[in-house]
Design an enzyme around this catalytic site. Structure first.
Site, PDB file in Angstrom:
ATOM      1  NE  ARG A  49      -7.660   0.450  -7.938  1.00 28.47           N
ATOM      2  CZ  ARG A  49      -8.110   0.141  -6.721  1.00 28.47           C
ATOM      3  NH1 ARG A  49      -9.369  -0.145  -6.486  1.00 28.47           N
ATOM      4  NH2 ARG A  49      -7.267   0.132  -5.697  1.00 28.47           N
ATOM      5  CD  GLN A 180      -5.860   4.613  -8.443  1.00 25.45           C
ATOM      6  OE1 GLN A 180      -5.537   5.798  -8.306  1.00 25.45           O
ATOM      7  NE2 GLN A 180      -5.159   3.784  -9.174  1.00 25.45           N
ATOM      8  CG  ASP A 221       0.005  -3.061  -5.719  1.00 25.84           C
ATOM      9  OD1 ASP A 221      -0.356  -2.130  -4.975  1.00 25.84           O
ATOM     10  OD2 ASP A 221      -0.689  -3.484  -6.659  1.00 25.84           O
ATOM     11  CE  LYS A 232      -1.886   3.300  -7.639  1.00 26.81           C
ATOM     12  NZ  LYS A 232      -1.447   2.900  -9.008  1.00 26.81           N
TER      13      LYS A 232
HETATM   14  O1  MRU Z   1      -3.117   0.767  -9.520  1.00 28.91           O
HETATM   15  P1  MRU Z   1      -4.042   0.199  -8.484  1.00 28.91           P
HETATM   16  O2  MRU Z   1      -5.267   1.021  -8.281  1.00 28.91           O
HETATM   17  O3  MRU Z   1      -4.348  -1.242  -8.749  1.00 28.91           O
HETATM   18  O4  MRU Z   1      -3.219   0.278  -7.142  1.00 28.91           O
HETATM   19  C1  MRU Z   1      -3.745  -0.284  -5.975  1.00 28.91           C
HETATM   20  C2  MRU Z   1      -2.897  -0.073  -4.776  1.00 28.91           C
HETATM   21  O5  MRU Z   1      -1.854   0.508  -4.846  1.00 28.91           O
HETATM   22  C3  MRU Z   1      -3.348  -0.694  -3.494  1.00 28.91           C
HETATM   23  O6  MRU Z   1      -2.847   0.013  -2.414  1.00 28.91           O
HETATM   24  C4  MRU Z   1      -2.838  -2.142  -3.461  1.00 28.91           C
HETATM   25  O7  MRU Z   1      -3.272  -2.878  -4.560  1.00 28.91           O
HETATM   26  C5  MRU Z   1      -3.084  -2.908  -2.237  1.00 28.91           C
HETATM   27  S1  MRU Z   1      -4.639  -2.748  -1.473  1.00 28.91           S
HETATM   28  C6  MRU Z   1      -5.601  -4.013  -1.768  1.00 28.91           C
END
Ligand code: MRU
Length: 329
Positions: A49, A180, A221, A232
């Site tokens: 992830r 996370q 993202d 997130k």
């Molecule tokens: O659902 P996830 O755990 O993949 O979400 C990750 C995030 O929201 C991070 O903040 C995002 O991918 C950027 S950090 C590399």
């Protein structure tokens, strides 16, 4: 492929291995991620992830598939399926579009991996300049070595500031519903020896009111052309709280997270996940059976709540973002 190793991904020349992030911090289990259908499932259940890492993992998986003799048709189908594995992180689509057109998938995947490592270094360099000695810094989700091929986005900045000898204290949101922050960021912070404290998401406002936090750093993202960004779920709430308390708020992202095809945050697709993830965790369900639940994995923070965006190429203020600086880079 040439062997490589990062915190959450490694290749021994024959097989691609993925550290199962769903089992962290209790067990460090490496799973074979060489097969595209397996990789798609690993991405969907968040065993692998983090926006940059899922792009790199899918690219190295496709390269391994090609090396093992996949036909052009099977390669194209696998590329399309991996591209659609999760809808919000644009890094996945960016990496798959590169792999789709690549004349040499192995060289391309290696380039994507190495580029991500370099982009993390760029963000760390620019971001660490913002951090002052003695700051308390709040972060959300996991944005470190587990979420990228390198040292991370927001967590990479914090790591670099710590390495520079700045006495920072990191507050990590546990990050409901999949924890996370509590599981992965806490694990990384302990490994790195960065002074830190874990909080539940609902404690952040109080921490800000008490003056414990001088800066908020988060990942992203997808960054829209006007600087609105998805991250997130819970990030938007933090941005509102930071603005109310006059605390600077910075998303940190590589250029591969910028999507100029999205004019603003309203155009960013948001992943809706299984409501069961809100009713409980793992085998434990605390809500009454059948209780309706809502589970958006991400939210969108408007650029008006951003102090500045830390990119690998530099730091851009909200007025610069609103004036369209991302399209002019
Ligand atoms: O659902 P996830 O755990 O993949 O979400 C990750 C995030 O929201 C991070 O903040 C995002 O991918 C950027 S950090 C590399």
């Amino acid at each position: 492929m040439n062997p490589f190793e990062s915190l959450g991904l490694k290749h021994d020349g024959r097989t691609l291995w993925v550290l199962d992030q769903a089992q962290l911090p209790d067990a460090e289990v490496w799973l074979d991620g060489s097969d595209p259908a397996t990789m798609e499932a690993l991405i969907q259940r968040l065993a692998v992830r983090g926006a940059p890492l899922i792009g790199v993992a899918a690219a190295t998986c496709l390269a391994t598939f090609a090396e093992r003799g996949a036909s052009a048709r099977d390669y194209a189908l696998a590329c399309a399926a991996l591209r659609a594995a999760r809808p919000t992180a644009v890094n996945l689509m960016w990496a798959m579009d590169r792999m789709k057109d690549a004349t040499d998938p192995v060289t391309e995947a290696q380039a994507i991996f190495e580029e991500d490592v370099r982009l993390c270094e760029g963000m760390a360099r620019h971001g660490a300049d913002l951090i002052q000695d003695g700051e308390g810094i709040l972060t959300h989700c996991n944005t470190g070595g587990l979420a990228t091929a390198g040292i991370g986005t927001a967590l990479g900045v914090l790591r670099r500031a710590h390495e520079q000898g700045k006495r920072i204290h990191v507050y990590a949101d546990e990050t409901r519903p999949l924890l996370q922050g509590g599981r992965l960021t806490a694990w990384e912070l302990r490994k790195l020896g960065i002074p830190s404290t874990l909080i539940t998401d609902s404690m952040a406002a109080l921490l800000l009111r008490d003056g414990k936090v001088q800066r908020v750093l988060v990942g992203s993202d997808r960054v829209a052309a006007n600087g609105d960004f998805a991250n997130k779920v819970g990030t938007y709430g933090l941005a509102v709280q930071a603005r109310f308390h006059g605390v600077p708020f910075h998303p940190v992202a590589p250029f591969s997270t910028v999507d100029l095809a999205c004019p603003n945050g309203a155009a960013i697709p948001i992943e809706l996940r299984d409501p069961g993830e809100v009713r409980g965790y793992g085998a434990w369900r605390w809500a009454p059976e059948g209780m309706p639940a809502w589970n958006p994995a991400f939210d969108v923070t408007p650029v008006d709540l951003v102090t500045s965006l830390v990119l690998d190429q530099g730091v851009y203020s909200a007025p610069e973002l609103k004036a369209g600086v991302l399209a002019k880079r």
